[in-house]
Motif scaffolding. Structure first.
Motif, short mmCIF file in Angstrom:
data_model
loop_
_atom_site.label_atom_id
_atom_site.label_comp_id
_atom_site.label_asym_id
_atom_site.label_seq_id
_atom_site.Cartn_x
_atom_site.Cartn_y
_atom_site.Cartn_z
N HIS A 166 0.84 -1.19 0.00
CA HIS A 166 0.00 0.00 0.00
C HIS A 166 0.88 1.25 0.00
O HIS A 166 1.91 1.29 0.68
N PHE A 211 -2.46 -2.53 -5.88
CA PHE A 211 -3.38 -1.55 -5.33
C PHE A 211 -3.65 -0.52 -6.43
O PHE A 211 -2.75 -0.13 -7.17
N PRO A 216 -6.57 3.69 -3.56
CA PRO A 216 -5.86 2.62 -2.84
C PRO A 216 -6.75 1.78 -1.94
O PRO A 216 -6.27 0.83 -1.33
#
Length: 443
Positions: A166, A211, A216
């Motif tokens: 992430h 992602f 996200p």
């Protein structure tokens, strides 16, 4: 030597260039610049509490020259000069590019040429020094990254086949897919057992995950039969595309609305998430026997890279049709199967590939029990990439695009297995490596 075909003027000019180069080398500008850089670095470490307070800027009074105010030194107002007369006195520079010729010369001279050569020489030294210092700092950052026992966790049940990290800078959050369809989500900052959870959105090996760069909160994952989007806002794994022999995917735009999907049987499909249903928009035969990875150019999004058996080719997505597709460029040289190919992250001017032919003098033969290596670029460094290694002690290696080994991540106490799949954080100095038992290692 070798200059017999040059004219007398050209030989003299070449001699002057050589002498100039020797002169600037004697000035040792490189060492001077290094000392300047080190001085600046020391200033950055200076205690801010001891810094001098900034002076309050006094309001400056804008002054206008007497000529612009049309006032003679005696104070008498001068008559206004017509614009046409002033233009004749100061001719206007034409639009467009202009040659570098001094005002007092009709054409370029040797003195002018020497000046420009000097400018170019010191600029090259400056840029080379900057590049060297950036690489020096990068290697220093790599050497500071360590692996601790609390940053190792079994996140999925089986062998790690794909990972995504992430982009958050506040919390380190990693996703890992394995060969039986599981996806493990791990909050690395949470040291309790509640930090990792496993989901099963697929029936087969999860070969690719990203992602969304636009949102996200979306994690897209691809397996042999389906491309899904894990939407945390609705707590559901949506099915975007259903097909056969899906191998990899890449977003065609920053909004992540469309994607190019590779297939194990060699073909390419285009997917649009905005259209209803789970069928692709286009299926194209690119002449591959097998397509393992696809990757979209970071700047010119119309181009994508496909890697297959021994093939590494670049295609224009605007020209794709069901059959008869021709690549715009073919990267030749490999003699065995290619595991992956990716554009460099900033300009896309480089491509890094991993192949069973062990190029870069690198042992890539993982065998049937390990996931095949994939070399991935460090998003923060245009010319450096990370790849697993079969070497002992077990390690993850960082190479420059020249093939130079910059750093090896290892830990005799904590890392005793091969990390085939690796990923680097886009903005922070964090590397995650995944092994064949489902464990992730965070440096």
């Amino acid at each position: 030597d070798g200059n017999s075909q040059l004219s007398a003027y050209e030989r003299k000019r070449l001699k002057n260039l050589t002498e100039n180069a020797k002169f600037f080398a004697a000035l040792k500008l490189h060492e001077v610049w290094l000392r300047l850089i080190n001085h600046v670095c020391n200033l950055e470490m200076f205690d801010s509490s001891r810094a001098r307070p900034k002076k309050v800027k006094e309001e400056t009074v804008r002054r206008r020259s007497m000529r612009l105010q049309r006032i003679e030194p005696s104070g008498i107002l001068m008559p206004e000069v017509p614009a046409q007369a002033e233009a004749e006195e100061y001719p206007q520079v034409p639009a467009g590019p202009l040659p570098m010729i001094p005002e007092d010369q009709a054409e370029s001279s040797k003195l002018t040429e020497d000046l420009l050569v000097m400018w170019m020489s010191i600029s090259e030294v400056f840029l080379a020094t900057i590049s060297y210092m950036m690489l020096f700092r990068y290697r220093d950052n790599l050497s500071r990254m360590v692996l601790r026992e609390e940053n190792i966790k079994k996140v999925v049940k089986s062998r790690v086949s794909s990972m995504a990290i992430h982009p958050s800078e506040s919390i380190l959050f990693v996703a890992a897919g394995d060969k039986i369809g599981q996806i493990g989500l791990w909050n690395v900052d949470c040291k309790s057992e509640e930090g990792a959870h496993v989901f099963v959105p697929h029936n087969f090996l999860v070969s690719c995950m990203h992602f969304s760069p636009f949102n996200p909160a979306h994690l897209l994952s691809l397996s042999n039969e389906t491309l899904r989007c894990g939407d945390v806002t609705r707590a559901v794994f949506d099915e975007i595309c259903r097909g056969e022999d899906l191998s990899s995917f890449a977003f065609l735009e920053d909004t992540a609305s469309t994607a190019v999907v590779g297939h194990w049987d060699g073909k390419i499909t285009l997917v649009d998430r905005r259209t209803p249903g789970t069928s692709p928009e286009l299926s194209a035969d690119i002449g591959f026997k097998r397509t393992r990875t696809v990757h979209v150019h970071p700047v010119n999004k119309q181009y994508f890279l496909a890697a297959g058996s021994v093939d590494v080719c670049i295609y224009d997505v605007r020209c794709l049709k069901p059959t008869g597709n021709k690549p715009v460029s073919t990267l030749k040289g490999h003699t065995k199967s290619v595991a992956s190919a990716y554009f460099s992250p900033v300009t896309g001017n480089r491509v890094v590939t991993v192949c069973a032919d062990d190029m870069l003098r690198h042992n890539n033969n993982t065998g049937r029990w390990l996931t095949r290596f994939q070399a991935v670029w460090d998003p923060k460094q245009e010319d450096c990439f990370v790849v697993g290694s079969m070497a002992r002690p077990r390690q993850i290696q960082v190479f420059q695009d020249t093939g130079k080994l910059l750093h090896s991540f290892s830990n005799l106490d904590c890392l005793g297995s091969v990390c085939s799949i690796n990923i680097v954080h886009p903005t922070k100095n964090i590397l995650v490596g995944g092994n064949s038992s489902g464990r992730l290692h965070v440096f």
